[in-house]
Design a protein around this motif. Structure first.
Motif, PDB file in Angstrom:
ATOM      1  N   UNK A   1      10.873 -12.529   7.822  1.00 18.08           N
ATOM      2  CA  UNK A   1       9.476 -12.529   8.225  1.00 18.08           C
ATOM      3  C   UNK A   1       8.765 -13.653   7.487  1.00 18.08           C
ATOM      4  N   UNK A   2       8.108 -14.537   8.220  1.00 17.64           N
ATOM      5  CA  UNK A   2       7.484 -15.718   7.618  1.00 17.64           C
ATOM      6  C   UNK A   2       5.986 -15.515   7.455  1.00 17.64           C
ATOM      7  N   UNK A   3       5.445 -15.964   6.297  1.00 17.43           N
ATOM      8  CA  UNK A   3       4.023 -15.906   6.021  1.00 17.43           C
ATOM      9  C   UNK A   3       3.477 -17.323   5.953  1.00 17.43           C
ATOM     10  N   UNK A   4       2.466 -17.608   6.774  1.00 16.70           N
ATOM     11  CA  UNK A   4       1.887 -18.946   6.835  1.00 16.70           C
ATOM     12  C   UNK A   4       0.986 -19.202   5.631  1.00 16.70           C
ATOM     13  N   UNK A   5       1.280 -20.265   4.889  1.00 15.91           N
ATOM     14  CA  UNK A   5       0.419 -20.763   3.810  1.00 15.91           C
ATOM     15  C   UNK A   5       0.227 -19.768   2.664  1.00 15.91           C
ATOM     16  N   UNK A   6       1.117 -18.806   2.522  1.00 17.45           N
ATOM     17  CA  UNK A   6       1.063 -17.886   1.386  1.00 17.45           C
ATOM     18  C   UNK A   6       2.445 -17.301   1.149  1.00 17.45           C
ATOM     19  N   UNK A   7       2.669 -16.798  -0.051  1.00 13.90           N
ATOM     20  CA  UNK A   7       3.965 -16.231  -0.421  1.00 13.90           C
ATOM     21  C   UNK A   7       3.816 -14.748  -0.697  1.00 13.90           C
ATOM     22  N   UNK A   8       4.789 -13.966  -0.272  1.00 17.61           N
ATOM     23  CA  UNK A   8       4.840 -12.558  -0.650  1.00 17.61           C
ATOM     24  C   UNK A   8       5.280 -12.469  -2.108  1.00 17.61           C
ATOM     25  N   UNK A   9       4.521 -11.746  -2.922  1.00 12.56           N
ATOM     26  CA  UNK A   9       4.824 -11.677  -4.352  1.00 12.56           C
ATOM     27  C   UNK A   9       5.186 -10.267  -4.810  1.00 12.56           C
ATOM     28  N   UNK A  10       4.896  -9.263  -3.976  1.00 11.87           N
ATOM     29  CA  UNK A  10       5.201  -7.893  -4.372  1.00 11.87           C
ATOM     30  C   UNK A  10       5.458  -7.056  -3.132  1.00 11.87           C
ATOM     31  N   UNK A  11       6.422  -6.124  -3.235  1.00 16.77           N
ATOM     32  CA  UNK A  11       6.827  -5.296  -2.102  1.00 16.77           C
ATOM     33  C   UNK A  11       6.841  -3.832  -2.521  1.00 16.77           C
ATOM     34  N   UNK A  12       6.443  -2.955  -1.609  1.00 18.24           N
ATOM     35  CA  UNK A  12       6.571  -1.521  -1.812  1.00 18.24           C
ATOM     36  C   UNK A  12       6.867  -0.848  -0.494  1.00 18.24           C
ATOM     37  N   UNK A  13       7.578   0.271  -0.532  1.00 19.49           N
ATOM     38  CA  UNK A  13       7.819   1.082   0.659  1.00 19.49           C
ATOM     39  C   UNK A  13       6.830   2.236   0.696  1.00 19.49           C
ATOM     40  N   UNK A  14       6.441   2.661   1.909  1.00 15.88           N
ATOM     41  CA  UNK A  14       5.665   3.892   1.974  1.00 15.88           C
ATOM     42  C   UNK A  14       6.597   5.085   1.788  1.00 15.88           C
ATOM     43  N   UNK A  15       6.024   6.269   1.745  1.00 15.36           N
ATOM     44  CA  UNK A  15       6.789   7.435   1.308  1.00 15.36           C
ATOM     45  C   UNK A  15       7.956   7.781   2.222  1.00 15.36           C
ATOM     46  N   UNK A  16       7.844   7.499   3.526  1.00 17.84           N
ATOM     47  CA  UNK A  16       8.930   7.843   4.446  1.00 17.84           C
ATOM     48  C   UNK A  16       9.794   6.642   4.811  1.00 17.84           C
ATOM     49  N   UNK A  17       9.621   5.520   4.133  1.00 23.68           N
ATOM     50  CA  UNK A  17      10.423   4.306   4.331  1.00 23.68           C
ATOM     51  C   UNK A  17      10.270   3.708   5.731  1.00 23.68           C
TER      52      UNK A  17
ATOM     53  N   UNK B   1       6.729  -1.211   5.108  1.00 18.51           N
ATOM     54  CA  UNK B   1       6.693  -1.876   3.808  1.00 18.51           C
ATOM     55  C   UNK B   1       5.290  -2.406   3.571  1.00 18.51           C
ATOM     56  N   UNK B   2       4.891  -2.420   2.297  1.00 15.23           N
ATOM     57  CA  UNK B   2       3.615  -2.970   1.884  1.00 15.23           C
ATOM     58  C   UNK B   2       3.886  -4.261   1.125  1.00 15.23           C
ATOM     59  N   UNK B   3       3.341  -5.354   1.612  1.00  9.09           N
ATOM     60  CA  UNK B   3       3.601  -6.675   1.046  1.00  9.09           C
ATOM     61  C   UNK B   3       2.300  -7.265   0.520  1.00  9.09           C
ATOM     62  N   UNK B   4       2.253  -7.557  -0.776  1.00 11.63           N
ATOM     63  CA  UNK B   4       1.105  -8.227  -1.380  1.00 11.63           C
ATOM     64  C   UNK B   4       1.433  -9.704  -1.542  1.00 11.63           C
ATOM     65  N   UNK B   5       0.472 -10.591  -1.244  1.00  8.90           N
ATOM     66  CA  UNK B   5       0.733 -12.023  -1.232  1.00  8.90           C
ATOM     67  C   UNK B   5      -0.085 -12.760  -2.280  1.00  8.90           C
ATOM     68  N   UNK B   6       0.244 -14.037  -2.433  1.00  2.34           N
ATOM     69  CA  UNK B   6      -0.427 -14.902  -3.401  1.00  2.34           C
ATOM     70  C   UNK B   6      -1.884 -15.166  -3.039  1.00  2.34           C
ATOM     71  N   UNK B   7      -2.289 -14.886  -1.798  1.00  2.84           N
ATOM     72  CA  UNK B   7      -3.679 -15.073  -1.376  1.00  2.84           C
ATOM     73  C   UNK B   7      -4.479 -13.777  -1.433  1.00  2.84           C
ATOM     74  N   UNK B   8      -3.948 -12.797  -2.181  1.00  4.83           N
ATOM     75  CA  UNK B   8      -4.624 -11.519  -2.379  1.00  4.83           C
ATOM     76  C   UNK B   8      -4.739 -10.722  -1.089  1.00  4.83           C
ATOM     77  N   UNK B   9      -3.851 -10.967  -0.149  1.00  9.32           N
ATOM     78  CA  UNK B   9      -3.764 -10.140   1.044  1.00  9.32           C
ATOM     79  C   UNK B   9      -2.696  -9.079   0.857  1.00  9.32           C
ATOM     80  N   UNK B  10      -2.919  -7.911   1.438  1.00 11.74           N
ATOM     81  CA  UNK B  10      -1.938  -6.837   1.428  1.00 11.74           C
ATOM     82  C   UNK B  10      -1.608  -6.479   2.876  1.00 11.74           C
ATOM     83  N   UNK B  11      -0.342  -6.639   3.261  1.00  8.45           N
ATOM     84  CA  UNK B  11       0.111  -6.357   4.616  1.00  8.45           C
ATOM     85  C   UNK B  11       0.882  -5.046   4.646  1.00  8.45           C
TER      86      UNK B  11
END
Length: 274
Positions: free
Chosen positions: A159-175, A178-188
């Protein structure tokens, strides 16, 4: 747990004795600069895995407060995670600053690896061990699927992110996301399709995604430039960040993010890398 650039780990354990709450602090020092840690929690034991630029992974017992195993991967380690199974098996995965994903199955001597090409910021297993998700500096998130006793049987979905890097990953409780936090302070929040019914993503597969921008509390004027958001919990129950000035920022829910009314913890004198 907190650790900093002096390779010191502060471990706080809490227990109830009668009606008195007792907190015990253990401070341990390891070689090099520690950059990553994860906990393997079982009924009979709890093990803290620590790693950093010394290329060494330490297995530290949280019951006896002793180092029970040490091994070297020969690489500067930037991320680590593990997953345990009911039969006693364990997989430890590390990401390196050279872009390698290295896996060690059940303490085997010969680890397995995959080349991502750029620095690995984070690595996470799903709770059932079916997914392995990796965030790298090349702006990709790699999704590996456990097939035929390996995560590397098939190429990963990227999965590609334009102009930002994913820096942290987490799974939700039922897998299922995924929750992805990026260098631009976005949370996907990215929904994962049902991959257990098929071996691979198809090229035209679409994923559902929601995004939030993490705003810092109004009273925070000079937050650090290397702040890395960490997502805690499955449904965005909390978001934590730490920085090189020793501050920890936290938001308890999406309303706090949107209203910029999160909190801040002080008291650490040195750089907090995780």
């Amino acid at each position: 747990f907190f650790f900093n650039d002096t390779a010191t780990t502060e471990i706080y354990t809490e227990q109830i004795v009668g009606s008195v709450r007792c907190v015990q602090e253990t401070v341990s020092k390891f070689s090099g600069t520690l950059k990553a840690m994860t906990v393997l929690e079982r009924a009979e034991e709890k093990i803290l895995f620590l790693a950093g630029d010394s290329s060494i992974v330490y297995a530290f017992s949280l019951d006896t407060h002793e180092i029970i195993d040490v091994w070297s991967f020969g690489e500067d380690i930037s991320a680590i995670d593990c997953v345990g199974f009911d039969d006693g098996g364990v997989i430890v995965g590390v990401g390196t600053s050279n872009g390698k994903v290295i896996l060690r199955f059940d303490w085997e001597e010969m680890p397995r690896n995959f080349e991502c090409g750029r620095n690995i910021f984070d690595i996470k297993f799903s709770s059932d061990g079916y997914y392995l998700v990796v965030a790298a500096e090349d702006s990709y998130v790699y999704i590996f699927i456990y097939t035929n006793n390996s995560y590397f049987t098939y190429p990963p979905k990227k999965l590609h992110f334009e102009n930002e890097c994913a820096v942290s990953i987490g799974f939700n409780d039922d897998d299922k996301a995924i929750l992805v936090a990026t260098s631009h302070r976005n949370v996907y929040k990215i929904d994962l399709p049902d991959l257990k019914s098929k071996n691979l993503f198809q090229e035209n597969d679409l994923v559902n995604c929601a995004v939030w921008n993490v705003k810092y509390p109004f009273h925070v004027k000079n937050f650090g430039s290397h702040l890395t958001p960490i997502v805690i919990g499955g449904e965005t129950k909390a978001i934590l960040s730490s920085n090189e000035n020793g501050y920890i920022f936290f938001w308890k829910d999406l309303e706090q993010i949107e209203q910029e009314c999160g909190g801040i913890l002080k008291g650490h004198a040195s750089n907090l890398s995780r």
